[in-house]
Write an enzyme that holds these catalytic residues in place. Structure first.
Site, PDB file in Angstrom:
ATOM      1  N   LYS A   1       9.366  53.724 -30.637  1.00  0.00           N
ATOM      2  CA  LYS A   1       9.005  52.407 -30.106  1.00  0.00           C
ATOM      3  C   LYS A   1      10.303  51.721 -29.699  1.00  0.00           C
ATOM      4  CE  LYS A   1       5.399  53.410 -32.986  1.00  0.00           C
ATOM      5  NZ  LYS A   1       5.374  54.400 -34.073  1.00  0.00           N
TER       6      LYS A   1
ATOM      7  N   HIS B   1       6.879  59.409 -31.021  1.00  0.00           N
ATOM      8  CA  HIS B   1       6.441  58.337 -31.903  1.00  0.00           C
ATOM      9  C   HIS B   1       7.397  57.152 -31.836  1.00  0.00           C
ATOM     10  CE1 HIS B   1       5.243  56.818 -36.069  1.00  0.00           C
ATOM     11  NE2 HIS B   1       4.092  56.929 -35.442  1.00  0.00           N
TER      12      HIS B   1
ATOM     13  N   HIS C   1       2.473  49.217 -42.158  1.00  0.00           N
ATOM     14  CA  HIS C   1       2.913  50.111 -41.088  1.00  0.00           C
ATOM     15  C   HIS C   1       4.437  50.129 -40.969  1.00  0.00           C
ATOM     16  CE1 HIS C   1       3.026  51.713 -36.853  1.00  0.00           C
ATOM     17  NE2 HIS C   1       2.047  52.451 -37.366  1.00  0.00           N
TER      18      HIS C   1
ATOM     19  N   ASP D   1      21.569  48.989 -51.577  1.00  0.00           N
ATOM     20  CA  ASP D   1      22.757  48.281 -52.070  1.00  0.00           C
ATOM     21  C   ASP D   1      23.039  46.991 -51.307  1.00  0.00           C
ATOM     22  OD1 ASP D   1      23.250  49.943 -54.163  1.00  0.00           O
ATOM     23  OD2 ASP D   1      24.849  51.078 -53.188  1.00  0.00           O
TER      24      ASP D   1
ATOM     25  N   LYS E   1       8.354  50.860 -41.498  1.00  0.00           N
ATOM     26  CA  LYS E   1       9.226  51.964 -41.884  1.00  0.00           C
ATOM     27  C   LYS E   1      10.633  51.386 -42.021  1.00  0.00           C
ATOM     28  CE  LYS E   1       6.113  53.513 -38.568  1.00  0.00           C
ATOM     29  NZ  LYS E   1       4.980  53.761 -39.368  1.00  0.00           N
TER      30      LYS E   1
ATOM     31  N   ASP F   1      17.332  45.088 -18.787  1.00  0.00           N
ATOM     32  CA  ASP F   1      18.555  44.735 -18.055  1.00  0.00           C
ATOM     33  C   ASP F   1      19.843  45.111 -18.796  1.00  0.00           C
ATOM     34  OD1 ASP F   1      17.155  43.793 -15.922  1.00  0.00           O
ATOM     35  OD2 ASP F   1      17.472  41.674 -16.338  1.00  0.00           O
TER      36      ASP F   1
END
Length: 387
Positions: A111, A109, A295, A302, A297, A116
């Protein structure tokens, strides 16, 4: 907890939704001179996916070594086959993660992208059009999907590169000699950047020794929280430890805000609702985001600790999926991300405890039943992973 690297002197730029992420990603691909690694859960052959695909093909055609990993389940059998055919014809190396469930139900899952060894990208955005929902129905959204990624330069890039190289080796043999010859011939030029100020690390989880690393990162941050905690996630079904950490933080006076996505999956919403009463009684503020599909996450604690990544607060992400989150300790970055979360909170609906205390018995029964169903499914899946 497995932290691949936790180093200073990084530049970490927040990218808001596909409108900022995809142009930055494609520009980096078009500037590539030596190699590109890209890993994604979904790689759709839609208008956005075609733009990214064609940029990768252009890079390969000018001699860049391009390696792409897509998840077989997330991308789909048909599109995985089509991508492989296009990529192979253009000289792009492509591998599917866990085709035909050869490794049980494990999914990648993550991404991630490294270009380079100069810059890296991480976050929650798949390679697909963010004006459509993620499910197979391709339902048009009222506004672009709300999500975030980061663009990184600095020492952390090398750590992300190592992780992606390891992943490529894990899922299939790689022709290392071509890469080594390329670097040895001097085609690889290290692009030093101006020193940044962000202390940042990459936290990953796999299906073997590092199955709880991302959850532990959250638990440690919540355990140290003293003033505020903003957590944003689309699929809320946390385990007992994370629920307890949220409640304990709120009970000791931390202003805990959960911004949660709703409306995509009926069962998922019911499972989330089963946790609401106890959290609300502990003083946790819960806001449901309804403007479009949430979508993201992300979290800020603090006004210093922040994370952007791919891991949801559900059993699949915490115990089954392979995930990757970037953790950032930087006041300026945390302030930027907190501002974005607060905008989302202002566009959401505040959940009141009385909404649940006075809800009909059949709704409470449905929430409890949904939770038991969900827990049973997760147990079956995790047992399959351990087998």
């Amino acid at each position: 907890m497995r932290v691949i690297s936790y180093s200073g002197d990084n530049h970490v730029e927040l990218l808001r939704c596909g409108a900022e992420f995809f142009p930055a990603l494609i520009a980096a691909i078009d500037e590539a001179r030596v190699e590109i690694y890209l890993e994604t859960y979904i790689f759709s052959i839609d208008d956005t996916g075609i733009l990214v695909r064609d940029a990768l093909v252009r890079a390969a055609q000018r001699g860049v070594v391009v390696s792409v990993i897509t998840d077989w389940i997330g991308t789909g059998r048909v599109e995985s086959k089509q991508l492989k055919a296009t990529f192979t014809a253009a000289g792009v190396q492509h591998r599917s993660f866990n085709p035909w469930f050869r490794r049980g139900v494990a999914r990648s899952h993550r991404k991630l992208c490294v270009v380079d060894r100069k810059c890296a990208f991480a976050g929650g955005l798949n390679i697909n059009d963010d004006f459509f929902s993620d499910d197979a129905r391709r339902v048009p959204l009222p506004a672009p999907r709300w999500d975030f990624a980061v663009r990184i330069s600095g020492p952390l890039v090398e750590a992300i590169h190592r992780e992606m190289l390891d992943q490529w080796i894990r899922i299939g043999k790689m022709k290392l000699r071509a890469r080594w010859d390329r670097f040895k011939m001097g085609r690889y030029i290290r692009h030093d950047t101006e020193p940044g100020q962000a202390l940042a690390g990459l936290v990953v989880r796999d299906n073997l020794r590092n199955r709880r690393t991302i959850q532990r990162a959250y638990l440690q941050a919540l355990g140290r929280a003293r003033e505020t905690a903003f957590l944003t996630n689309p699929y809320f079904a946390p385990g007992r430890k994370l629920r307890r950490a949220l409640e304990e933080a709120a009970l000791r006076g931390v202003r805990v805000t959960l911004l949660l996505g709703v409306g995509q999956f009926y069962l998922q919403d019911a499972v989330a609702h089963s946790f609401y009463p106890k959290l609300l009684k502990a003083g946790v503020r819960i806001v449901e985001y309804t403007k479009t599909q949430l979508h993201a996450k992300v979290a800020v604690i603090d006004d210093e600790w922040a994370t952007v990544g791919s891991s949801n607060y559900d059993g699949l992400s915490l115990f089954v999926n392979q995930e990757a989150n970037v953790v950032v300790s930087d006041v300026a970055f945390a302030a930027t991300l907190r501002t974005e979360i607060e905008i989302g909170v202002s566009e959401g609906r505040l959940v009141q405890l009385q909404d649940f205390l006075h809800s009909p018995w059949y709704k409470r029964l449905w929430y409890g039943t949904a939770f038991l169903m969900y827990r049973g499914i997760i147990r079956i899946i995790t047992l399959g992973q351990d087998a």
